[in-house]
Enzyme design. Structure first.
Site, PDB file in Angstrom:
ATOM      1  CE1 TYR A 182      79.997  88.743 -12.051  1.00 10.89           C
ATOM      2  CE2 TYR A 182      80.435  87.328 -13.925  1.00 10.89           C
ATOM      3  CZ  TYR A 182      80.887  88.028 -12.820  1.00 10.89           C
ATOM      4  OH  TYR A 182      82.223  88.000 -12.496  1.00 10.89           O
ATOM      5  CD  GLU A 183      74.355  87.783 -20.416  1.00 12.36           C
ATOM      6  OE1 GLU A 183      74.431  88.889 -20.958  1.00 12.36           O
ATOM      7  OE2 GLU A 183      74.583  86.729 -21.018  1.00 12.36           O
ATOM      8  CB  SER A 184      72.752  84.936 -14.283  1.00 12.03           C
ATOM      9  OG  SER A 184      73.696  85.477 -13.392  1.00 12.03           O
ATOM     10  N   GLY A 185      71.281  88.006 -13.609  1.00 11.65           N
ATOM     11  CA  GLY A 185      70.400  88.718 -12.687  1.00 11.65           C
ATOM     12  C   GLY A 185      71.031  89.041 -11.349  1.00 11.65           C
TER      13      GLY A 185
END
Lengths: 256, 286
Positions: A50-53
């Site tokens: 997920y793009e939150s890392g």
């Protein structure tokens, strides 16, 4: 045959498109449901990012946001957002990216920015987020969107992220080396790009859906492949796992 | 050099009308208490930078604090629209809102370039889309080695970064755990910074050798505001309140209900109102 909703068919068809060794950039909503359904059924080793890392995350409930705490707690590791976009996405390490949008055209270009003119929008949508670079950096793109004439349009109000641009080799001519949208999974059918024109073409129709229904919910003249298959109906297990996932998620979100 | 102070003093001393301010926190550790204090102090004409404007900027836009927004995704995650943001863009209420719109990759790169002291961020992006047509600050540069066309945007250099973190020690060293977002980059890219924390401890606890710590000499004002990220979350202290994010949809949809909520929960309250949401520290995996 079990009773199911068209959106369940859509999520299940999307989940089946994923393989056990895929490395997948996951968006919130339908993509997240499809990716986690795949992980809980036929693809237990799939890497979800997920793009939150959060790299290699295994949430027990679907996150409401892209960075819910459980994504981090169940991840192999969590990196900063600049690292996420620079090393992992733009570094070309992600095989499959999922996208959706408010509007799509027949070449699978997407609009998530505005309905109407940019300076005087009728509806201001959230905007691109990660999509402009997900669309060009991931090995290939799967798109999940429910069909309708307002969303499947002849001309986009704004091109937020590119698919096959204006068809043919127009995507490659921009210097983009990745494949772009290889599948568009809707609540009615599965589309894939025509090998020559790159127009998204119906290759599989969900059980009980007619060609007229697909056309009536599309703003351009739909092309059908020479051989169109029927999408296998959801199995009892697929439905059970998906519904349990949604029920767990609803309980968790109501409690917090 | 870090100075431990009250939130009201930290905002008064560091944020002025017309400043460029970045409140950061990617879903996690969003500085809600600091946002409320900025609104209470009546700041105007701010240029706000943030990847995901979220509820904090919806509130500041709706209360008339904002002149310009620099952003990449303006929605309520998993819920839908930010209604105050939409009202400002679509109907200029309460004020017209100037937009400088980017992608996430661009914003993340621009913070990193700011932290590195570079004038611009260079990356492979924006290919084929319409954003460069509506944002004149997106330009292109030719790689001197390969000839490839790359996107370039100015580095983010905010006047002030505002972040929330789990804890600081008495010297003002700040530790962040969990989803890290772009907070470290935002603080290092900014001239000044305001950091709210769940707690101030004598010494930072046992941690990974690679823990993310902002040394005290990189940080400005620090204020302890337990619960200060609510309804966002603080990993190890309290979870994201997803049901509030859903409730916000109804609260913010209507101008009157928005104002009633802001009066009752922001204008008539202080930072101590967040204490009710604060959890006690527990291991991250619990």
């Amino acid at each position: 045959m079990a009773d199911y909703k068209p959106t369940e068919m859509m999520t299940i068809a999307a989940a089946r498109s994923l393989k056990n060794d895929d490395i997948c950039f996951v968006g919130i909503g339908q993509p997240s449901a499809a990716c986690n359904l795949a992980r809980l059924t036929h693809a237990p080793d799939i890497t979800l990012i997920y793009e939150s890392g959060t790299l290699g995350t295994k949430p027990t409930v679907l996150p409401l946001s892209i960075g819910d705490g459980e994504l981090c707690e169940t991840a192999l590791t969590t990196v900063s957002v600049p690292e996420m976009f620079r090393y992992w996405l733009q570094g070309g390490r992600i095989k499959v990216g999922f996208l959706g949008g408010a509007q799509i055209d027949k070449y699978a270009n997407l609009n998530t920015t505005v309905v109407g003119p940019y300076d005087k929008p009728k509806v201001r949508l959230p905007g691109g987020g990660g999509a402009p670079e997900i669309a060009t950096s991931c090995g290939e793109i799967f798109i999940i969107m429910a069909q309708g004439k307002r969303s499947f349009v002849d001309k986009l109000d704004f091109v937020t992220s590119i698919g096959h641009v204006s068809g043919g080799d127009s995507r490659q001519k921009l210097g983009v080396k990745t494949k772009g949208p290889t599948k568009l999974i809707t609540d009615l059918a599965i589309f894939a790009p025509d090998p020559e024109t790159r127009e998204m073409t119906v290759v599989s129709i969900h059980p009980g859906v007619t060609r007229e229904q697909i056309q009536d919910n599309t703003g351009w003249t739909v092309k059908f492949a020479a051989q169109v298959e029927e999408t296998p109906a959801p199995t009892a297990r697929e439905l059970e796992v998906l519904r349990e996932l949604h029920a767990r998620t609803a309980r968790a979100h109501a409690a917090a | 050099m870090a100075r431990i102070t009250s939130l009201a003093e930290a905002i008064a001393a560091n944020i002025h009308d017309g400043d460029t301010v970045a409140l950061e926190g990617f879903t996690h550790l969003i500085p809600h208490a600091a946002c409320h204090e900025i609104i209470r102090q009546g700041r105007k004409s701010l240029t706000l930078i943030r990847m995901t404007p979220d509820l904090v900027y919806d509130q500041m836009i709706g209360m008339g604090c904002v002149k310009k927004l620099v952003f990449s995704w303006g929605g309520n995650p998993g819920v839908g629209s930010l209604h105050r943001f939409r009202d400002a863009v679509e109907k200029q209420w309460p004020l017209p809102l100037e937009l400088e719109e980017h992608s996430h990759a661009a914003m993340a790169n621009a913070y990193e370039a700011g932290a590195a002291g570079q004038p611009c961020a260079i990356f492979r992006g924006y290919i084929g889309g319409d954003l460069p047509k509506v944002n004149p600050r997106i330009k292109h540069i030719t790689c001197p080695f390969t000839g490839e066309q790359l996107a370039a945007i100015p580095a983010h250099r905010p006047d002030v970064a505002v972040i929330h973190a789990q804890r600081a020690d008495k010297a003002g060293n700040v530790m962040i755990e969990g989803v890290l977002g772009v907070q470290k980059e935002a603080v290092l890219a900014s001239k000044r910074s305001v950091v709210t924390v769940e707690e101030i401890v004598d010494e930072l606890p046992a941690r990974s050798l690679n823990a993310v710590v902002l040394p005290h000499w990189t940080v400005g004002a620090i204020a302890a505001v337990p619960g200060g990220a609510f309804p966002s979350y603080a990993q190890g202290y309290y979870p994201r309140n997803n049901s509030f994010y859903k409730q916000w949809d109804d609260i913010a949809k209507d101008r009157d209900s928005f104002h009633a909520w802001m009066k009752a929960n922001v204008l008539d309250k202080g930072p101590e109102a967040f204490a009710q949401y604060a959890g006690t520290r527990h291991a991250a995996a619990e």
